[in-house]
Scaffold this motif. Structure first.
Motif, PDB file in Angstrom:
ATOM      1  N   LEU A  66       0.354   3.474  -3.368  1.00  0.00           N
ATOM      2  CA  LEU A  66      -0.271   3.082  -2.112  1.00  0.00           C
ATOM      3  C   LEU A  66      -0.287   4.237  -1.115  1.00  0.00           C
ATOM      4  N   HIS A  67       0.749   5.045  -1.106  1.00  0.00           N
ATOM      5  CA  HIS A  67       0.786   6.179  -0.177  1.00  0.00           C
ATOM      6  C   HIS A  67      -0.248   7.241  -0.542  1.00  0.00           C
ATOM      7  N   VAL A  68      -0.517   7.427  -1.825  1.00  0.00           N
ATOM      8  CA  VAL A  68      -1.594   8.346  -2.229  1.00  0.00           C
ATOM      9  C   VAL A  68      -2.929   7.807  -1.712  1.00  0.00           C
ATOM     10  N   LEU A  69      -3.139   6.505  -1.867  1.00  0.00           N
ATOM     11  CA  LEU A  69      -4.383   5.896  -1.380  1.00  0.00           C
ATOM     12  C   LEU A  69      -4.475   5.961   0.145  1.00  0.00           C
ATOM     13  N   LEU A  70      -3.357   5.772   0.819  1.00  0.00           N
ATOM     14  CA  LEU A  70      -3.323   5.907   2.283  1.00  0.00           C
ATOM     15  C   LEU A  70      -3.686   7.323   2.703  1.00  0.00           C
ATOM     16  N   ILE A  96       3.045  -5.606   0.263  1.00  0.00           N
ATOM     17  CA  ILE A  96       3.498  -4.825  -0.889  1.00  0.00           C
ATOM     18  C   ILE A  96       4.201  -5.724  -1.910  1.00  0.00           C
ATOM     19  N   ALA A  97       4.885  -6.752  -1.450  1.00  0.00           N
ATOM     20  CA  ALA A  97       5.547  -7.673  -2.382  1.00  0.00           C
ATOM     21  C   ALA A  97       4.509  -8.395  -3.240  1.00  0.00           C
ATOM     22  N   SER A  98       3.425  -8.839  -2.627  1.00  0.00           N
ATOM     23  CA  SER A  98       2.361  -9.512  -3.376  1.00  0.00           C
ATOM     24  C   SER A  98       1.683  -8.560  -4.352  1.00  0.00           C
ATOM     25  N   ILE A  99       1.451  -7.340  -3.893  1.00  0.00           N
ATOM     26  CA  ILE A  99       0.804  -6.341  -4.740  1.00  0.00           C
ATOM     27  C   ILE A  99       1.698  -6.016  -5.938  1.00  0.00           C
ATOM     28  N   ALA A 100       2.982  -5.772  -5.670  1.00  0.00           N
ATOM     29  CA  ALA A 100       3.913  -5.394  -6.734  1.00  0.00           C
ATOM     30  C   ALA A 100       4.010  -6.473  -7.803  1.00  0.00           C
ATOM     31  N   GLY A 101       3.844  -7.729  -7.413  1.00  0.00           N
ATOM     32  CA  GLY A 101       3.883  -8.830  -8.372  1.00  0.00           C
ATOM     33  C   GLY A 101       2.728  -8.823  -9.355  1.00  0.00           C
ATOM     34  N   CYS A 102       1.700  -8.036  -9.076  1.00  0.00           N
ATOM     35  CA  CYS A 102       0.524  -7.962  -9.947  1.00  0.00           C
ATOM     36  C   CYS A 102       0.594  -6.813 -10.947  1.00  0.00           C
ATOM     37  N   PHE A 103       1.674  -6.026 -10.904  1.00  0.00           N
ATOM     38  CA  PHE A 103       1.773  -4.833 -11.736  1.00  0.00           C
ATOM     39  C   PHE A 103       3.090  -4.809 -12.508  1.00  0.00           C
ATOM     40  N   PRO A 104       3.057  -4.256 -13.714  1.00  0.00           N
ATOM     41  CA  PRO A 104       4.288  -4.182 -14.522  1.00  0.00           C
ATOM     42  C   PRO A 104       5.122  -2.932 -14.209  1.00  0.00           C
ATOM     43  N   ILE A 105       5.086  -2.488 -12.961  1.00  0.00           N
ATOM     44  CA  ILE A 105       5.850  -1.312 -12.537  1.00  0.00           C
ATOM     45  C   ILE A 105       6.701  -1.706 -11.336  1.00  0.00           C
ATOM     46  N   THR A 106       7.625  -0.845 -10.972  1.00  0.00           N
ATOM     47  CA  THR A 106       8.522  -1.166  -9.863  1.00  0.00           C
ATOM     48  C   THR A 106       7.781  -1.169  -8.525  1.00  0.00           C
ATOM     49  N   ARG A 156      -6.873   0.109 -10.024  1.00  0.00           N
ATOM     50  CA  ARG A 156      -6.583  -1.336 -10.051  1.00  0.00           C
ATOM     51  C   ARG A 156      -6.121  -1.821  -8.674  1.00  0.00           C
ATOM     52  N   LEU A 157      -5.356  -1.000  -7.983  1.00  0.00           N
ATOM     53  CA  LEU A 157      -4.928  -1.357  -6.630  1.00  0.00           C
ATOM     54  C   LEU A 157      -6.129  -1.532  -5.709  1.00  0.00           C
ATOM     55  N   LEU A 158      -7.078  -0.608  -5.793  1.00  0.00           N
ATOM     56  CA  LEU A 158      -8.280  -0.715  -4.961  1.00  0.00           C
ATOM     57  C   LEU A 158      -9.053  -1.985  -5.265  1.00  0.00           C
ATOM     58  N   THR A 159      -9.168  -2.306  -6.548  1.00  0.00           N
ATOM     59  CA  THR A 159      -9.868  -3.538  -6.942  1.00  0.00           C
ATOM     60  C   THR A 159      -9.150  -4.759  -6.404  1.00  0.00           C
ATOM     61  N   LEU A 218       3.441  -6.148  10.045  1.00  0.00           N
ATOM     62  CA  LEU A 218       3.516  -7.487  10.620  1.00  0.00           C
ATOM     63  C   LEU A 218       4.956  -7.951  10.463  1.00  0.00           C
ATOM     64  N   GLY A 219       5.727  -7.787  11.504  1.00  0.00           N
ATOM     65  CA  GLY A 219       7.155  -8.086  11.408  1.00  0.00           C
ATOM     66  C   GLY A 219       7.822  -7.084  10.490  1.00  0.00           C
ATOM     67  N   ARG A 220       8.508  -7.596   9.470  1.00  0.00           N
ATOM     68  CA  ARG A 220       9.174  -6.718   8.502  1.00  0.00           C
ATOM     69  C   ARG A 220       8.263  -6.370   7.331  1.00  0.00           C
ATOM     70  N   GLU A 221       7.067  -6.899   7.321  1.00  0.00           N
ATOM     71  CA  GLU A 221       6.144  -6.746   6.186  1.00  0.00           C
ATOM     72  C   GLU A 221       5.054  -5.721   6.492  1.00  0.00           C
ATOM     73  N   THR A 222       4.717  -4.936   5.501  1.00  0.00           N
ATOM     74  CA  THR A 222       3.572  -4.034   5.612  1.00  0.00           C
ATOM     75  C   THR A 222       2.455  -4.597   4.758  1.00  0.00           C
ATOM     76  N   ARG A 223       1.279  -4.706   5.356  1.00  0.00           N
ATOM     77  CA  ARG A 223       0.114  -5.255   4.655  1.00  0.00           C
ATOM     78  C   ARG A 223      -0.907  -4.140   4.447  1.00  0.00           C
ATOM     79  N   TYR A 224      -1.557  -4.173   3.288  1.00  0.00           N
ATOM     80  CA  TYR A 224      -2.511  -3.131   2.902  1.00  0.00           C
ATOM     81  C   TYR A 224      -3.891  -3.738   2.745  1.00  0.00           C
ATOM     82  N   LYS A 225      -4.893  -2.917   3.069  1.00  0.00           N
ATOM     83  CA  LYS A 225      -6.281  -3.373   3.036  1.00  0.00           C
ATOM     84  C   LYS A 225      -7.167  -2.214   2.566  1.00  0.00           C
TER      85      LYS A 225
END
Length: 111
Positions: A51-55, A33-43, A21-24, A65-72
């Protein structure tokens, strides 16, 4: 220069439904990560672990980007899965063709 060995293989990484689901989700846009976490019912911590497994498998990239980490999404490693599945396509094509012939031969006999 040799590529660094990945910690997780692609098949192991996509074995988990949350990671699929993360890949999709990341297929459409780069996300924090904040935006991603908002899409899942987990912490957020659990999302971060996925995400680290996928990385580690090379399926996503991250950038600060500043204090934020962005995933692609990095779709190139998914070619390995496509090639593996392609091997079995001919198997299914043969089976479906045999089934078609069986069904058509039975219909010719009036069954």
């Amino acid at each position: 220069m040799a590529k660094q060995a990945l910690k997780h293989d692609i098949f192991q990484a996509i074995a988990d439904p949350t990671r699929r689901r993360l890949l999709t989700l990341l297929a459409n846009e780069e996300m924090s990560i904040a935006s991603i976490a908002g899409c899942f019912p987990i912490t957020r911590t659990a999302v971060n672990k996925h995400l680290h497994v996928l990385l580690d498998a090379g399926l996503v990239s991250s950038k600060k980007l500043g204090r934020e980490t962005r995933y692609k999404l990095q779709p190139e490693p998914l070619l390995e899965i496509k090639q593996w599945l392609a091997f079995f396509e001919s198997y299914w094509d043969k089976k479906l063709f045999a089934l078609k012939e069986f069904v058509e031969s039975d219909s010719d006999k009036g069954f």
